[in-house]
Design a protein around this motif. Structure first.
Motif, PDB file in Angstrom:
ATOM      1  N   HIS A 134     -26.993  15.828   4.110  1.00  0.00           N
ATOM      2  CA  HIS A 134     -25.546  15.982   3.927  1.00  0.00           C
ATOM      3  C   HIS A 134     -25.112  15.259   2.659  1.00  0.00           C
ATOM      4  CE1 HIS A 134     -21.243  15.944   4.841  1.00  0.00           C
ATOM      5  NE2 HIS A 134     -21.510  16.892   5.721  1.00  0.00           N
ATOM      6  N   SER A 184     -25.440  19.779   8.739  1.00  0.00           N
ATOM      7  CA  SER A 184     -24.000  19.784   8.456  1.00  0.00           C
ATOM      8  C   SER A 184     -23.201  19.240   9.636  1.00  0.00           C
ATOM      9  CB  SER A 184     -23.545  21.211   8.121  1.00  0.00           C
ATOM     10  OG  SER A 184     -22.186  21.242   7.808  1.00  0.00           O
ATOM     11  N   ARG A 237     -28.497  25.813   1.956  1.00  0.00           N
ATOM     12  CA  ARG A 237     -28.088  24.469   1.523  1.00  0.00           C
ATOM     13  C   ARG A 237     -26.667  24.491   0.979  1.00  0.00           C
ATOM     14  NH1 ARG A 237     -26.654  22.525  -2.778  1.00  0.00           N
ATOM     15  NH2 ARG A 237     -27.257  24.366  -3.963  1.00  0.00           N
ATOM     16  N   HIS A 251     -23.822  25.270   3.585  1.00  0.00           N
ATOM     17  CA  HIS A 251     -23.496  24.206   4.537  1.00  0.00           C
ATOM     18  C   HIS A 251     -23.180  22.870   3.863  1.00  0.00           C
ATOM     19  CE1 HIS A 251     -24.266  26.542   8.146  1.00  0.00           C
ATOM     20  NE2 HIS A 251     -25.284  27.090   7.503  1.00  0.00           N
ATOM     21  N   GLY A 252     -22.989  22.889   2.548  1.00  0.00           N
ATOM     22  CA  GLY A 252     -22.548  21.692   1.840  1.00  0.00           C
ATOM     23  C   GLY A 252     -23.572  20.591   1.778  1.00  0.00           C
ATOM     24  N   LEU A 253     -24.850  20.952   1.657  1.00  0.00           N
ATOM     25  CA  LEU A 253     -25.915  19.962   1.612  1.00  0.00           C
ATOM     26  C   LEU A 253     -26.419  19.771   0.188  1.00  0.00           C
ATOM     27  CD1 LEU A 253     -28.005  21.200   4.689  1.00  0.00           C
ATOM     28  CD2 LEU A 253     -25.987  19.722   4.665  1.00  0.00           C
TER      29      LEU A 253
END
Length: 200
Positions: free
Chosen positions: A118, A168, A182, A185-187
């Protein structure tokens, strides 16, 4: 590989899938593809690339929680083809089937895979972490962990996109996933990355 519903005549069935596939692509008919979801999987990427190369813009890609659910939609006539990664452990059920048959195959590199965390998490170096991954690239976990000097307990899930969603949601520390999942999902990747050359 892609598979379609099996023809009822055993003699004609050998070629029926390939012939109907060839006719559909020659006439540019809309093709309905089923594959593994949720959105962001390498299977979806491969299916959409396949549609873009051989089908009309009206072609459709339906995503399912498992390849088995995807296959059932083809068997029932809701979709024309199943796109499945040859690395899938249960692929023999599609190759050796009384209802499906191989129609075509292609080689395509996935988007880059890596170990992702994250954005808001601190580093994982030196920690014991839980890593979600699809079974196919699970053997890459130690290779990815070398970069971050972490050790991990692996949690197997149905897809790379599901793995990213778990990170996430804060349910695991990291995941092996592709670049599309990635980003979705905001990684961020915390390891080196590499694509995987795959037979579909």
């Amino acid at each position: 590989m892609s598979v379609g519903a099996l023809h009822s005549d055993p003699i004609l069935g050998m070629f029926a899938g390939l012939l109907s596939f060839a006719r559909a692509t020659a006439t540019r008919q809309p093709i309905k593809i089923a594959t593994l979801g949720p959105s962001g999987t390498s299977s979806e990427y491969a299916a959409r690339r396949f549609l873009g190369n051989i089908a009309t813009p009206e072609g459709r890609c339906s995503l399912f929680n498992t390849y088995e659910e995807s296959a059932a939609s083809v068997e029932r006539g809701y979709n024309d083809l199943l796109i499945v990664a040859n690395a899938y452990a249960g692929i023999n059920h599609f190759y050796i089937s009384t209802t499906l048959e191989l129609t075509t195959f292609f080689v395509l590199d996935t988007l880059a895979y890596g170990l992702a965390i994250h954005r808001d998490h601190v580093g994982i170096a030196g920690r014991q972490i839980t890593i979600a991954t699809h079974p196919a690239p699970a053997h890459f976990v130690p290779w990815f962990c070398q970069d971050v000097e972490a050790t991990g307990t692996v949690r197997l899930v149905n897809s790379t996109s599901e793995a990213a969603a778990l990170v996430s949601a804060g349910l695991v520390d990291a995941c092996v996933t592709n670049d599309q999942a990635r980003e979705r999902h905001g990684l961020v990747f915390c390891s080196r990355t590499r694509p995987i050359r795959m037979l579909w």
